[in-house]
Scaffold this motif. Structure first.
Motif, PDB file in Angstrom:
ATOM      1  N   SER A  65       0.825  -1.197   0.000  1.00 10.48           N
ATOM      2  CA  SER A  65       0.000   0.000   0.000  1.00 10.48           C
ATOM      3  C   SER A  65       0.861   1.249   0.000  1.00 10.48           C
ATOM      4  O   SER A  65       0.366   2.353  -0.158  1.00 10.48           O
ATOM      5  N   SER A  66       2.154   1.049   0.193  1.00  9.36           N
ATOM      6  CA  SER A  66       3.070   2.183   0.151  1.00  9.36           C
ATOM      7  C   SER A  66       4.470   1.655  -0.122  1.00  9.36           C
ATOM      8  O   SER A  66       4.719   0.459  -0.078  1.00  9.36           O
ATOM      9  N   GLY A  67       5.365   2.555  -0.432  1.00  4.55           N
ATOM     10  CA  GLY A  67       6.762   2.204  -0.594  1.00  4.55           C
ATOM     11  C   GLY A  67       7.110   1.648  -1.952  1.00  4.55           C
ATOM     12  O   GLY A  67       6.471   1.959  -2.960  1.00  4.55           O
ATOM     13  N   LYS A  68       8.133   0.776  -1.974  1.00  6.53           N
ATOM     14  CA  LYS A  68       8.699   0.276  -3.218  1.00  6.53           C
ATOM     15  C   LYS A  68       9.084  -1.182  -3.016  1.00  6.53           C
ATOM     16  O   LYS A  68       9.555  -1.559  -1.947  1.00  6.53           O
ATOM     17  N   LYS A  69       8.877  -2.006  -4.025  1.00  8.24           N
ATOM     18  CA  LYS A  69       9.366  -3.377  -4.008  1.00  8.24           C
ATOM     19  C   LYS A  69      10.126  -3.638  -5.300  1.00  8.24           C
ATOM     20  O   LYS A  69       9.771  -3.132  -6.362  1.00  8.24           O
ATOM     21  N   VAL A  70      11.169  -4.456  -5.179  1.00  9.05           N
ATOM     22  CA  VAL A  70      12.028  -4.771  -6.321  1.00  9.05           C
ATOM     23  C   VAL A  70      11.917  -6.267  -6.579  1.00  9.05           C
ATOM     24  O   VAL A  70      12.352  -7.080  -5.760  1.00  9.05           O
ATOM     25  N   PHE A  71      11.320  -6.624  -7.712  1.00 12.65           N
ATOM     26  CA  PHE A  71      11.020  -8.021  -8.022  1.00 12.65           C
ATOM     27  C   PHE A  71      12.053  -8.618  -8.977  1.00 12.65           C
ATOM     28  O   PHE A  71      12.429  -8.002  -9.978  1.00 12.65           O
ATOM     29  N   CYS A  72      12.474  -9.818  -8.667  1.00 14.03           N
ATOM     30  CA  CYS A  72      13.452 -10.547  -9.482  1.00 14.03           C
ATOM     31  C   CYS A  72      12.845 -10.988 -10.807  1.00 14.03           C
ATOM     32  O   CYS A  72      11.746 -11.515 -10.854  1.00 14.03           O
ATOM     33  N   ARG A  73      13.596 -10.787 -11.882  1.00 13.22           N
ATOM     34  CA  ARG A  73      13.187 -11.284 -13.188  1.00 13.22           C
ATOM     35  C   ARG A  73      14.246 -12.220 -13.783  1.00 13.22           C
ATOM     36  O   ARG A  73      14.113 -12.653 -14.915  1.00 13.22           O
ATOM     37  N   CYS A  74      15.300 -12.504 -13.002  1.00 12.10           N
ATOM     38  CA  CYS A  74      16.332 -13.418 -13.521  1.00 12.10           C
ATOM     39  C   CYS A  74      16.160 -14.834 -12.988  1.00 12.10           C
ATOM     40  O   CYS A  74      16.860 -15.738 -13.415  1.00 12.10           O
ATOM     41  N   TRP A  75      15.253 -15.041 -12.062  1.00 11.94           N
ATOM     42  CA  TRP A  75      14.971 -16.345 -11.463  1.00 11.94           C
ATOM     43  C   TRP A  75      16.164 -16.923 -10.711  1.00 11.94           C
ATOM     44  O   TRP A  75      16.284 -18.127 -10.544  1.00 11.94           O
ATOM     45  N   LEU A  76      17.051 -16.069 -10.225  1.00 10.61           N
ATOM     46  CA  LEU A  76      18.231 -16.545  -9.506  1.00 10.61           C
ATOM     47  C   LEU A  76      18.305 -16.018  -8.085  1.00 10.61           C
ATOM     48  O   LEU A  76      19.198 -16.396  -7.327  1.00 10.61           O
ATOM     49  N   SER A  77      17.370 -15.156  -7.694  1.00  5.21           N
ATOM     50  CA  SER A  77      17.426 -14.517  -6.390  1.00  5.21           C
ATOM     51  C   SER A  77      17.233 -15.519  -5.250  1.00  5.21           C
ATOM     52  O   SER A  77      16.365 -16.387  -5.308  1.00  5.21           O
ATOM     53  N   GLY A  78      18.005 -15.356  -4.201  1.00  2.71           N
ATOM     54  CA  GLY A  78      17.829 -16.154  -2.993  1.00  2.71           C
ATOM     55  C   GLY A  78      16.635 -15.699  -2.178  1.00  2.71           C
ATOM     56  O   GLY A  78      16.262 -16.375  -1.220  1.00  2.71           O
ATOM     57  N   THR A  79      16.046 -14.573  -2.540  1.00  2.01           N
ATOM     58  CA  THR A  79      14.872 -14.058  -1.836  1.00  2.01           C
ATOM     59  C   THR A  79      13.678 -13.947  -2.785  1.00  2.01           C
ATOM     60  O   THR A  79      12.794 -13.128  -2.578  1.00  2.01           O
ATOM     61  N   PHE A  80      13.666 -14.768  -3.841  1.00  4.10           N
ATOM     62  CA  PHE A  80      12.592 -14.735  -4.837  1.00  4.10           C
ATOM     63  C   PHE A  80      11.230 -14.761  -4.159  1.00  4.10           C
ATOM     64  O   PHE A  80      11.039 -15.524  -3.216  1.00  4.10           O
ATOM     65  N   PRO A  81      10.264 -13.947  -4.565  1.00  5.94           N
ATOM     66  CA  PRO A  81      10.231 -13.183  -5.805  1.00  5.94           C
ATOM     67  C   PRO A  81      10.899 -11.809  -5.734  1.00  5.94           C
ATOM     68  O   PRO A  81      10.840 -11.063  -6.710  1.00  5.94           O
ATOM     69  N   LEU A  82      11.524 -11.494  -4.611  1.00 10.79           N
ATOM     70  CA  LEU A  82      12.199 -10.203  -4.513  1.00 10.79           C
ATOM     71  C   LEU A  82      13.651 -10.324  -4.963  1.00 10.79           C
ATOM     72  O   LEU A  82      14.289 -11.362  -4.775  1.00 10.79           O
ATOM     73  N   CYS A  83      14.145  -9.298  -5.575  1.00 17.24           N
ATOM     74  CA  CYS A  83      15.531  -9.244  -6.070  1.00 17.24           C
ATOM     75  C   CYS A  83      16.499  -9.139  -4.904  1.00 17.24           C
ATOM     76  O   CYS A  83      16.266  -8.385  -3.966  1.00 17.24           O
ATOM     77  N   ASP A  84      17.589  -9.897  -4.964  1.00 23.38           N
ATOM     78  CA  ASP A  84      18.651  -9.767  -3.963  1.00 23.38           C
ATOM     79  C   ASP A  84      19.972  -9.317  -4.600  1.00 23.38           C
ATOM     80  O   ASP A  84      21.015  -9.364  -3.966  1.00 23.38           O
ATOM     81  N   GLY A  85      19.919  -8.896  -5.855  1.00 25.73           N
ATOM     82  CA  GLY A  85      21.112  -8.394  -6.536  1.00 25.73           C
ATOM     83  C   GLY A  85      21.902  -9.457  -7.277  1.00 25.73           C
ATOM     84  O   GLY A  85      22.907  -9.145  -7.919  1.00 25.73           O
ATOM     85  N   THR A  86      21.473 -10.706  -7.216  1.00 24.62           N
ATOM     86  CA  THR A  86      22.209 -11.784  -7.886  1.00 24.62           C
ATOM     87  C   THR A  86      22.304 -11.567  -9.392  1.00 24.62           C
ATOM     88  O   THR A  86      23.259 -12.026 -10.030  1.00 24.62           O
ATOM     89  N   HIS A  87      21.372 -10.819  -9.968  1.00 27.86           N
ATOM     90  CA  HIS A  87      21.418 -10.563 -11.416  1.00 27.86           C
ATOM     91  C   HIS A  87      22.720  -9.864 -11.831  1.00 27.86           C
ATOM     92  O   HIS A  87      23.175 -10.026 -12.956  1.00 27.86           O
TER      93      HIS A  87
END
Ligand code: FES
Length: 74
Positions: free
Chosen positions: A31-53
């Protein structure tokens, strides 16, 4: 390209996430803020991006990155 159709067993993208599931689908509420979603399917915190890309792109020359979703403030 939109007309790309992989043959059986080719073109597999997901090599890590919930491999026993017939389909990986996720729901995130915000309802507020920002979320960063993984699209490389390699994140250790999928569905959120952890920078592995970043490592993936450096290793193979790909250019994948996350989907960043923000809530529009009124
Ligand atoms: Fe997958 Fe960032 S870790 S897009």
């Amino acid at each position: 390209a939109a007309d790309y159709v992989p043959k059986e067993g080719e073109g597999k993208i997901n090599l890590l996430i919930d491999l026993e599931s017939p389909k990986v689908a996720n729901m995130e509420e915000m309802s507020s803020g920002k979320k960063v979603f993984c699209r490389c399917w390699l994140s250790g915190t999928f569905p959120l991006c952890d920078g592995t890309h970043v490592k993936h792109n450096a290793a193979c020359g790909d250019n994948v990155g996350p989907l960043i979703v923000t809530v529009k403030s009124e």
